[in-house]
Design a protein around this motif. Sequence first.
Motif, PDB file in Angstrom:
ATOM      1  N   SER A   1     -29.993 -25.757  10.647  1.00 28.72           N
ATOM      2  CA  SER A   1     -29.885 -26.465   9.219  1.00 28.72           C
ATOM      3  C   SER A   1     -30.959 -26.801   8.736  1.00 28.72           C
ATOM      4  CB  SER A   1     -28.697 -27.532   9.201  1.00 28.72           C
ATOM      5  OG  SER A   1     -28.975 -28.164   7.875  1.00 28.72           O
TER       6      SER A   1
ATOM      7  N   MET B   1     -26.547 -32.526   8.603  1.00 29.53           N
ATOM      8  CA  MET B   1     -26.508 -31.252   7.875  1.00 29.53           C
ATOM      9  C   MET B   1     -26.068 -31.543   6.083  1.00 29.53           C
ATOM     10  SD  MET B   1     -24.538 -29.161  10.672  1.00 29.53           S
ATOM     11  CE  MET B   1     -24.499 -27.668   9.832  1.00 29.53           C
TER      12      MET B   1
ATOM     13  N   TYR C   1     -23.393 -22.489   6.022  1.00 32.90           N
ATOM     14  CA  TYR C   1     -22.672 -23.793   5.530  1.00 32.90           C
ATOM     15  C   TYR C   1     -21.017 -23.579   5.146  1.00 32.90           C
ATOM     16  CZ  TYR C   1     -26.965 -25.984   5.484  1.00 32.90           C
ATOM     17  OH  TYR C   1     -28.284 -26.689   5.969  1.00 32.90           O
TER      18      TYR C   1
END
Length: 319
Positions: free
Chosen positions: A118, A213, A258
């Motif tokens: 990430s 994240m 994601y």
Amino acid sequence: MSASLKAFNSSKSQVSEFILLGFPGIHSWQHWLSLPFTLLYLSAIGTNVLILIIICQDPSLKQPMYLFLGILSVVDMGLATTIMPKILAIFWFDAKVISLPECFAQIYAIHCFVGMESGIFLCMAFDRYVAICYPLRYSSIITNSLILKATLFMVLRNGLCVIPVPVLAAQRNYCSRNEIDHCLCSNLGVTSLACDDRRPNSICQLILAWVGMGSDLGLIILSYTLILRSVLRLNSAEAVSKALNTCSSHLILILFFYTVVVVISVTHLAETKATLIPVLLNVMHNIIPPSLNPIVYALRTRELRRGFQKVFCRSLQEK
């Protein structure tokens, strides 16, 4: 960290090992999945090694965008190797037993590598933002020193911030059940076996996900919003097309990465016990991006294709 985990085990738990059952509901024929998973793992290792070789041997690819891609390849190989050898051992040799320290170490490694992936996506988004919005200042902003500092920051951030996840999992009291309906040690899957309150683990994971994240995703969205605003101001259709093309491969990978994270989080919150879909998504999220990332970049990036041709032709000439 392994010594502290062992200390927690001996003082807190009556269970000395966990048993990874594999995919819930398909235990009798899950070994057939070994073929696609083996191909995915070999693809992840092979293509990422090839990307690293091309970047190292082609001087024209010693640019920040490709250096970040090389770092992403290293992280991808680490992420895939964290889970795939054990999963294949379960499928091939019925090696379902995993010790508590090994299980907690796997929890740590998974969270660490996912967080680093990430973070590298964020670095790559910032790189594209500077390249498109401030092209004349690009070489003075995105330097080798900045790349090194950003990489070290991402490694240290995730290496240190995820330590509470396995430590809290190790502090739980595992007094009876030791069978995990999963093929890897996930934090919530493991702590669901605890005899005491697991809410601290769930809260810790939720906070880390949103702070780490979540902040990465927010900054990535901001970067691409600014990129889109800058691109739409361009008068040349060719310039707009070129700018969007340089970002398209990155956006494809970000959307997949994601989206699956969000789906896994929602299904974990919605399900009271392990079911096939969230478990399968959890595994695929750790193996598909490492396999997909280099392929998408190779197919959509002209410079990488040229680099591959150069390396391939050079190897043929040497033979």
